[in-house]
Design a protein around this motif. Sequence first.
Motif, PDB file in Angstrom:
ATOM      1  N   ARG A 105       0.838  -1.213   0.000  1.00  0.00           N
ATOM      2  CA  ARG A 105       0.000   0.000   0.000  1.00  0.00           C
ATOM      3  C   ARG A 105       0.867   1.256   0.000  1.00  0.00           C
ATOM      4  N   MET A 108       2.255   1.843  -3.413  1.00  0.00           N
ATOM      5  CA  MET A 108       1.208   2.388  -4.277  1.00  0.00           C
ATOM      6  C   MET A 108       0.992   3.864  -3.994  1.00  0.00           C
ATOM      7  N   LYS A 113       3.584   1.476  -9.448  1.00  0.00           N
ATOM      8  CA  LYS A 113       2.478   0.711 -10.042  1.00  0.00           C
ATOM      9  C   LYS A 113       2.798  -0.765 -10.230  1.00  0.00           C
ATOM     10  N   PHE A 139      -5.571  -2.585  -4.390  1.00  0.00           N
ATOM     11  CA  PHE A 139      -4.830  -1.345  -4.625  1.00  0.00           C
ATOM     12  C   PHE A 139      -4.755  -0.957  -6.094  1.00  0.00           C
ATOM     13  N   ILE A 141      -2.866  -2.007  -8.536  1.00  0.00           N
ATOM     14  CA  ILE A 141      -1.562  -2.024  -9.193  1.00  0.00           C
ATOM     15  C   ILE A 141      -1.170  -3.478  -9.468  1.00  0.00           C
TER      16      ILE A 141
END
Length: 256
Positions: A105, A108, A113, A139, A141
């Motif tokens: 997290r 991100m 990414k 998230f 990504i």
Amino acid sequence: MAAETEIEWMKLTFAELNARAAADALVIVPVASLEQHGPHLATGVDIVCATAVAQRVARRLHDAGRPVVVTPCVWTGLAEHHVPFGGTVTLDFEAFSAVLRGVVRSAMRAGFKRVMLLNGHGGNAEAVAVVGGECQAEFGIAVAAGTYWHLAGDAFAPILERQSTVLHACEAETSMMMTLMPEALRTDRLPDAHGPHSTRPEGQPAAMIRRRSFKDITPSGVIGDARAATAAKGEALLEAAAERIAAELGNAKLWG
């Protein structure tokens, strides 16, 4: 080292990391464990080896012109099966998942990414894969996960004499520690550093997972035979892993 050639997150400034994120750098997160490694090795084997593999992979990617950054190692994981020996730190799945999710997290939120959770402890393998999938869904990504010797595939077999891949406190791990941190080796205990070559009782298929206390499986705490270890093998194993995994992570189709 100049910032443009540095691959370690903790050695870069926030502005330099922002630039890496803007360049779509891959974040590699080494994941490990702090646990017993037989009578001859210090407890930090997985931390040392996972970190070294991650950094060597990153260096190869960087040298090939692919932006990358490596976080510090997540140093503790799921090691309940080693606890009876002592000297082991373990988390439950909820805590382990929360730590990994927090790291991903944060990556991100820092603008990255793509994340690779590069695991170096067998007991984490399934959990890391599950958490990676959950992070990707939550998230938004790309998050991949894998254990370094699984990703290395058949690259280790030609280097080793008594096994084909990493076991535990074995020929492979001991060889890598001889290269990376020789002071972690107790050479006077090497004659005792051997055990069965599998954690599975007869009849348990490789595809079936059931963790057992290593103390019930191997009195020495070793799976495999560390007596065949050498520093030359360790260097060859690390380079083989770096070459194979860098090629895999450099595949643009993986991240599409």
